[in-house]
Design a protein around this motif. Structure first.
Motif, PDB file in Angstrom:
ATOM      1  N   GLY A 218       2.324   6.090 -34.729  1.00  0.00           N
ATOM      2  CA  GLY A 218       1.885   5.689 -36.069  1.00  0.00           C
ATOM      3  C   GLY A 218       0.380   5.566 -36.188  1.00  0.00           C
ATOM      4  N   MET A 219      -0.318   5.620 -35.060  1.00  0.00           N
ATOM      5  CA  MET A 219      -1.789   5.525 -35.110  1.00  0.00           C
ATOM      6  C   MET A 219      -2.396   6.907 -35.269  1.00  0.00           C
ATOM      7  SD  MET A 219      -3.364   3.240 -32.122  1.00  0.00           S
ATOM      8  CE  MET A 219      -3.151   1.501 -32.047  1.00  0.00           C
TER       9      MET A 219
ATOM     10  N   CYS B 159      -4.564   9.980 -34.228  1.00  0.00           N
ATOM     11  CA  CYS B 159      -4.800  10.540 -32.911  1.00  0.00           C
ATOM     12  C   CYS B 159      -6.125  10.056 -32.316  1.00  0.00           C
ATOM     13  CB  CYS B 159      -4.827  12.049 -33.108  1.00  0.00           C
ATOM     14  SG  CYS B 159      -4.389  12.979 -31.724  1.00  0.00           S
TER      15      CYS B 159
ATOM     16  N   GLY C 175      -1.605  11.330 -39.464  1.00  0.00           N
ATOM     17  CA  GLY C 175      -1.847  12.703 -39.009  1.00  0.00           C
ATOM     18  C   GLY C 175      -3.131  13.267 -39.615  1.00  0.00           C
TER      19      GLY C 175
ATOM     20  N   SER D   3      -0.353   9.365 -44.197  1.00  0.00           N
ATOM     21  CA  SER D   3      -0.030   9.670 -42.799  1.00  0.00           C
ATOM     22  C   SER D   3      -1.258   9.579 -41.906  1.00  0.00           C
ATOM     23  CB  SER D   3       0.522  11.093 -42.723  1.00  0.00           C
ATOM     24  OG  SER D   3       0.562  11.531 -41.382  1.00  0.00           O
TER      25      SER D   3
HETATM   26  O1  LIG Z   1       1.376   8.079 -39.976  1.00  0.00           O
HETATM   27  P1  LIG Z   1       2.329   9.094 -39.421  1.00  0.00           P
HETATM   28  O2  LIG Z   1       2.629  10.208 -40.359  1.00  0.00           O
HETATM   29  O3  LIG Z   1       3.558   8.442 -38.855  1.00  0.00           O
HETATM   30  O4  LIG Z   1       1.588   9.797 -38.211  1.00  0.00           O
HETATM   31  C1  LIG Z   1       1.700   9.305 -36.927  1.00  0.00           C
HETATM   32  C2  LIG Z   1       1.206  10.247 -35.871  1.00  0.00           C
HETATM   33  O5  LIG Z   1      -0.050  10.752 -36.169  1.00  0.00           O
HETATM   34  C3  LIG Z   1      -0.598  11.635 -35.215  1.00  0.00           C
HETATM   35  O6  LIG Z   1      -1.842  12.082 -35.578  1.00  0.00           O
HETATM   36  C4  LIG Z   1      -0.564  11.090 -33.839  1.00  0.00           C
HETATM   37  O7  LIG Z   1      -1.098  11.956 -32.903  1.00  0.00           O
HETATM   38  C5  LIG Z   1       0.823  10.639 -33.498  1.00  0.00           C
HETATM   39  O8  LIG Z   1       0.949  10.198 -32.190  1.00  0.00           O
HETATM   40  C6  LIG Z   1       1.257   9.642 -34.495  1.00  0.00           C
HETATM   41  O9  LIG Z   1       2.467   9.025 -34.175  1.00  0.00           O
END
Ligand SMILES: O=P(O)(O)OC[C@H]1O[C@@H](O)[C@H](O)[C@@H](O)[C@@H]1O
Length: 223
Positions: free
Chosen positions: A45-46, A48, A114, A112
């Motif tokens: 959730g963090m 990268c 991401g 996100s």
């Molecule tokens: O906020 P989101 O969409 O759940 O994204 C989480 C992910 O984002 C990515 O950038 C990370 O590399 C992942 O490890 C992580 O879990």
């Protein structure tokens, strides 16, 4: 009253935490970093870049690598993986829920951790452009989850009061971010997202079939 629903992406729209983990494990191996499963789970959730910042602080071995370099090593493999696996579909029931909310004029966003490129790739791949005029990625904020910044930014872009937003999240970091933003939070228990403590969420669901527009409205009436 509900004005908007904000969806996390990885683990909520797409069952991609195992893909992130696979890719990250490969990078850990390549750079010789020994990361336990428990530590790895704590980064779900963090953004990268925040994961690598934390790992760099804890593990001497990877001091020589720049954060940007480490991020790049994982991101490209993640995007290549999802693009080359055409069978990957949205998590069961989520598109039906999104469509129902859209038809009821609830504003929608994705927030996100991401990178921008990953968010745009998934939105396009699942043909979600019509629903999500607002998407906030990990690249668009200074402080990633568990900071509330990403959700507050999404609420601002939707022009809604954060208190009238409901967030769907599958990670502990994401639930904390949503609650710090003073939003309602539905924890989506996705077993593929690792052992995540969602206890701070207002309710926890295991399946999108458990939720509908009426139950979302009830969240406000009960508080
Ligand atoms: O906020 P989101 O969409 O759940 O994204 C989480 C992910 O984002 C990515 O950038 C990370 O590399 C992942 O490890 C992580 O879990």
């Amino acid at each position: 009253m509900i004005e908007a629903v904000i969806f996390d992406m990885d683990g909520v729209l797409i069952d991609s935490e195992p893909i992130h983990k696979k890719v990250e494990k490969r990078v850990f191996k390549e750079i010789g970093a020994n990361i336990s499963e428990e530590e790895h789970n704590s980064y779900v959730g963090m953004a990268c870049k925040d994961m690598w910042k934390n790992i760099k602080e804890k593990h001497d071995l990877i001091r020589e690598f720049a954060i940007e370099e480490l991020v790049e090593m994982g991101v490209e493999s993640y995007i290549d993986y999802i693009l080359s696996n055409k069978y990957i579909e949205p998590i069961e029931g989520v598109v039906e829920l999104i469509d129902d909310l859209y038809k009821k004029d609830i504003k929608l966003a994705i927030a996100s951790s991401g990178v921008r490129k990953s968010v745009d790739t998934v939105v396009k791949m699942f043909k979600l452009e019509k629903y999500f005029k607002v998407t906030v990625s990990g690249d668009d904020v200074k402080n990633g989850k568990p900071s509330p910044e990403i959700f507050l930014k999404a609420a601002k872009a939707l022009n809604v009061d954060p208190k009238n937003c409901i967030v769907f999240e599958d990670s502990k970091n994401g639930v904390h971010a949503a609650k710090k933003a003073e939003m309602k939070c539905i924890g989506f228990k996705n077993l593929n997202s690792g052992d995540q403590d969602l206890s701070s969420a207002d309710i926890i669901i295991n399946d999108y079939l458990e939720i509908n527009h009426k139950r979302l409205r009830n969240l406000y009436e009960l508080s």
